[in-house]
Design a protein around this motif. Structure first.
Motif, PDB file in Angstrom:
ATOM      1  N   ILE A 190      37.974  45.068 105.928  1.00  0.00           N
ATOM      2  CA  ILE A 190      37.247  46.138 106.609  1.00  0.00           C
ATOM      3  C   ILE A 190      38.232  47.045 107.327  1.00  0.00           C
ATOM      4  CG2 ILE A 190      36.865  44.695 108.680  1.00  0.00           C
ATOM      5  CD1 ILE A 190      34.141  46.147 109.007  1.00  0.00           C
ATOM      6  N   ALA A 191      37.919  48.344 107.359  1.00  0.00           N
ATOM      7  CA  ALA A 191      38.734  49.324 108.077  1.00  0.00           C
ATOM      8  C   ALA A 191      37.826  50.382 108.688  1.00  0.00           C
ATOM      9  CB  ALA A 191      39.751  49.980 107.142  1.00  0.00           C
ATOM     10  N   GLU A 192      38.178  50.827 109.884  1.00  0.00           N
ATOM     11  CA  GLU A 192      37.377  51.877 110.539  1.00  0.00           C
ATOM     12  C   GLU A 192      38.189  53.161 110.643  1.00  0.00           C
ATOM     13  OE1 GLU A 192      37.482  52.575 114.623  1.00  0.00           O
ATOM     14  OE2 GLU A 192      39.477  52.590 113.775  1.00  0.00           O
ATOM     15  N   ASN A 193      37.554  54.206 111.209  1.00  0.00           N
ATOM     16  CA  ASN A 193      38.183  55.528 111.334  1.00  0.00           C
ATOM     17  C   ASN A 193      38.588  56.065 109.962  1.00  0.00           C
ATOM     18  OD1 ASN A 193      39.088  57.797 112.639  1.00  0.00           O
ATOM     19  ND2 ASN A 193      40.938  56.866 113.471  1.00  0.00           N
ATOM     20  N   ILE A 194      37.646  55.983 109.024  1.00  0.00           N
ATOM     21  CA  ILE A 194      37.882  56.454 107.660  1.00  0.00           C
ATOM     22  C   ILE A 194      37.588  57.952 107.569  1.00  0.00           C
ATOM     23  CG2 ILE A 194      37.138  56.263 105.261  1.00  0.00           C
ATOM     24  CD1 ILE A 194      38.758  53.871 106.226  1.00  0.00           C
ATOM     25  N   PRO A 195      38.546  58.770 107.135  1.00  0.00           N
ATOM     26  CA  PRO A 195      38.280  60.207 106.981  1.00  0.00           C
ATOM     27  C   PRO A 195      37.230  60.454 105.903  1.00  0.00           C
ATOM     28  CG  PRO A 195      40.649  59.752 106.998  1.00  0.00           C
ATOM     29  CD  PRO A 195      39.961  58.431 106.863  1.00  0.00           C
ATOM     30  N   ALA A 196      36.381  61.437 106.141  1.00  0.00           N
ATOM     31  CA  ALA A 196      35.338  61.762 105.165  1.00  0.00           C
ATOM     32  C   ALA A 196      35.930  62.147 103.818  1.00  0.00           C
ATOM     33  CB  ALA A 196      34.462  62.889 105.703  1.00  0.00           C
ATOM     34  N   ALA A 197      37.120  62.744 103.833  1.00  0.00           N
ATOM     35  CA  ALA A 197      37.752  63.181 102.588  1.00  0.00           C
ATOM     36  C   ALA A 197      38.116  62.018 101.668  1.00  0.00           C
ATOM     37  CB  ALA A 197      39.003  63.989 102.906  1.00  0.00           C
ATOM     38  N   ASN A 198      38.210  60.802 102.211  1.00  0.00           N
ATOM     39  CA  ASN A 198      38.593  59.630 101.417  1.00  0.00           C
ATOM     40  C   ASN A 198      37.411  58.763 101.004  1.00  0.00           C
ATOM     41  OD1 ASN A 198      41.146  59.874 103.610  1.00  0.00           O
ATOM     42  ND2 ASN A 198      41.709  59.652 101.445  1.00  0.00           N
ATOM     43  N   ALA A 199      36.206  59.149 101.422  1.00  0.00           N
ATOM     44  CA  ALA A 199      35.049  58.294 101.200  1.00  0.00           C
ATOM     45  C   ALA A 199      34.767  58.058  99.719  1.00  0.00           C
ATOM     46  CB  ALA A 199      33.820  58.892 101.883  1.00  0.00           C
TER      47      ALA A 199
END
Length: 531
Positions: A261-270
């Motif tokens: 799991i990872a948080e603070n994911i940029p929308a551009a990488n979704a």
């Protein structure tokens, strides 16, 4: 009603998720046998690796910190008397045996039988009294002080394992607010708060910290003696601190990701992560880009000018360009996606003609503005849209981007300014409307009085209405008062959000279940399970 004492400059930096000043601390080993410094726990069902997009080298003092990493970890290591769902904040018993009747001015708690600290000592009433005495002490002036000082008079011991909260008046959000005060062991921290700040963690929660490697990782182990409502599902956890987005996304990418799991994911990488088989979710919360006006600097002393500049901003364009679609326009002071929000009288929908009319009505022409901003990538992308909108209505705009610490050091020194644009997120502490507003608007806060210089009759009326709403026990009347408060804040527009940003979390659904995205930084794994 009483107001909280002012926050120091040092506290305000801790208070904000955009704070750039990190307090270094040495490696702390709370126990032997923790995860090694290889930064991997392995891939067994009994271990978990997570990635946090913030540094783990700021304060770990539960009553003082606003570090995103520390606060998320603290939810797994310490307990409050009342705990809450990480998204809704619906209360359930934590260290308390049961939830009390919270309708009056006395709340009585019995402690959970058999609750122990990580060093094996029992949790007792003296620990609760010790913790709250510090939280309420004006001289200590800890970060969470203002969340309690307006309504809580004292916490007193009524038995070896029982306490009573004595309230100044019935407070409708008491059970929600108690969640943000984690109980600490008196025998460990009395006179030794520097140890807590430096990363020593002795709590009563399901996980204990066994390794601290600043700017690298924090290691956890299951606390075998935990007997509370949400026991640890993993024998070991390793949380990596990866501030840069590219390696953070890489850690959750690929056929065999390093992390579950990872948080603070940029929308551009979704979309990239979804194609790789990851679940990616974005949550609405309190994270926002806001404008703060210096009301002592003409013509920003006029609310019509402040309103005009908000109406001149194309928020939808800002969301598209600056946030890559992961956000919402600030049509109310509280994110409209949250249950506690209500529409404000000024929605600040993009209307350049109205902006021009308001400036004309205010008798202002030929306005030149210097917009002081912090230098994060999110802010830099968004303020370009602000400048474009202001220039378009004839307001000549100059962007002055600088490091967060440098900007606020100038504000602390009393340096004159016109308008500031930066980001913040009060939802780390709670989601009741009083907290979400009081975080910004308080008679003695730096944001309200020192930076915005908002201290006159309009400010006094706004703060009085806020205190009236907080003390109203009738839900319908309180909702109506909150509506009046949101209207008044929008009409004044001294400190006001432009857009609310969504926060992204990604996880491997083949490896972990029971997790959700949340609208504030960090992760919550007390309900997580290996698949």
């Amino acid at each position: 009603m009483s107001q909280s004492p002012s926050l120091s400059r040092r506290q305000l930096l801790r208070y904000t998720t955009f704070a750039g000043a990190a307090m270094a601390f040495p490696t702390v080993l709370a126990a032997c046998g923790g995860p090694s410094s290889t930064n991997k726990t392995g891939s067994s069902a009994g271990s978990l690796t997570a990635v946090i997009g913030y540094g783990n080298n700021q304060s770990w003092d539960p009553l003082q910190t606003a570090s995103a990493f520390s606060m998320a970890a603290i939810l797994h290591c310490y307990e409050s008397l009342v705990e809450g769902d990480p998204v809704t904040r619906a209360p359930f018993p934590g260290l308390a045996k049961a939830l009390p009747d919270a309708s009056g001015t006395s709340l009585k708690f019995d402690l959970r039988d058999g609750a122990k600290w990580h060093d094996g000592q029992p949790v007792v009433a003296d620990d609760v009294v010790f913790t709250y005495a510090r939280a309420l002490d004006e001289k200590e002036n800890v970060l969470i002080h203002s969340f309690f000082s307006t309504w809580l008079k004292e916490v007193r011991k009524t038995g070896e394992r029982s306490v009573e909260f004595v309230l100044k008046f019935p407070f409708p959000y008491a059970l929600q607010r108690i969640q943000c005060c984690k109980i600490l062991p008196k025998h460990v921290y009395e006179g030794k708060w520097a140890d807590a700040a430096a990363g020593k963690v002795v709590g009563s929660g399901p996980y204990k910290v066994v390794e601290q490697a600043p700017l690298s990782h924090t290691g956890f182990e299951k606390f075998a003696d935990y007997n509370g409502p949400r026991p640890a599902a993993y024998d070991k956890m390793l949380w990596k601190s990866i501030v840069d987005s590219a390696p953070r996304v890489a850690a959750i990418s690929g056929a065999k990701p390093d992390a579950q799991i990872a948080e603070n994911i940029p929308a551009a990488n979704a979309e990239q992560l979804r194609k790789a088989g990851r679940t990616v979710e974005f949550a609405d919360g309190g994270n926002n880009l806001f404008l703060l006006f210096n009301t002592a600097h003409a013509p920003f002393d006029k609310n019509l000018v402040r309103q005009a500049l908000h109406y001149a901003i194309d928020k939808n364009k800002m969301i598209e360009i600056g946030l890559k679609g992961a956000g919402s326009p600030g049509t109310s002071f509280i994110n409209p996606k949250l249950p506690s929000s209500q529409p404000a009288s000024q929605d600040f929908a993009y209307n350049p003609e109205k902006a021009k009319q308001l400036l004309q009505q205010a008798g202002v022409s030929g306005l030149k503005v210097t917009l002081s901003t912090t230098n994060t990538s999110l802010v830099a992308d968004c303020v370009k849209v602000i400048k474009e909108g202001w220039d378009a209505i004839g307001v000549q705009t100059t962007l002055d981007s600088q490091d967060t610490k440098a900007l606020f050091s100038k504000l602390d020194a009393g340096t004159d300014f016109q308008v500031v644009a930066t980001t913040n997120n009060p939802m780390q502490f709670g989601n009741d409307p009083d907290l979400l507003i009081r975080y910004y608007y308080d008679a003695k806060s730096l944001l309200t009085s020192k930076y915005a210089r908002f201290t006159g009759p309009d400010a006094q009326a706004l703060l009085a209405l806020q205190d009236q709403a907080a003390a109203e026990t009738d839900e319908g009347k309180r909702t109506a008062l909150n509506k009046q408060l949101l209207d008044r804040i929008s009409e004044q527009a001294v400190i006001y959000p432009v857009v609310f940003t969504q926060l992204g979390t990604a996880w491997d659904p083949k490896a972990i279940s029971g997790v959700r995205a949340q609208g504030y930084p960090g992760i919550y794994l007390n309900q997580a399970k290996p698949v």
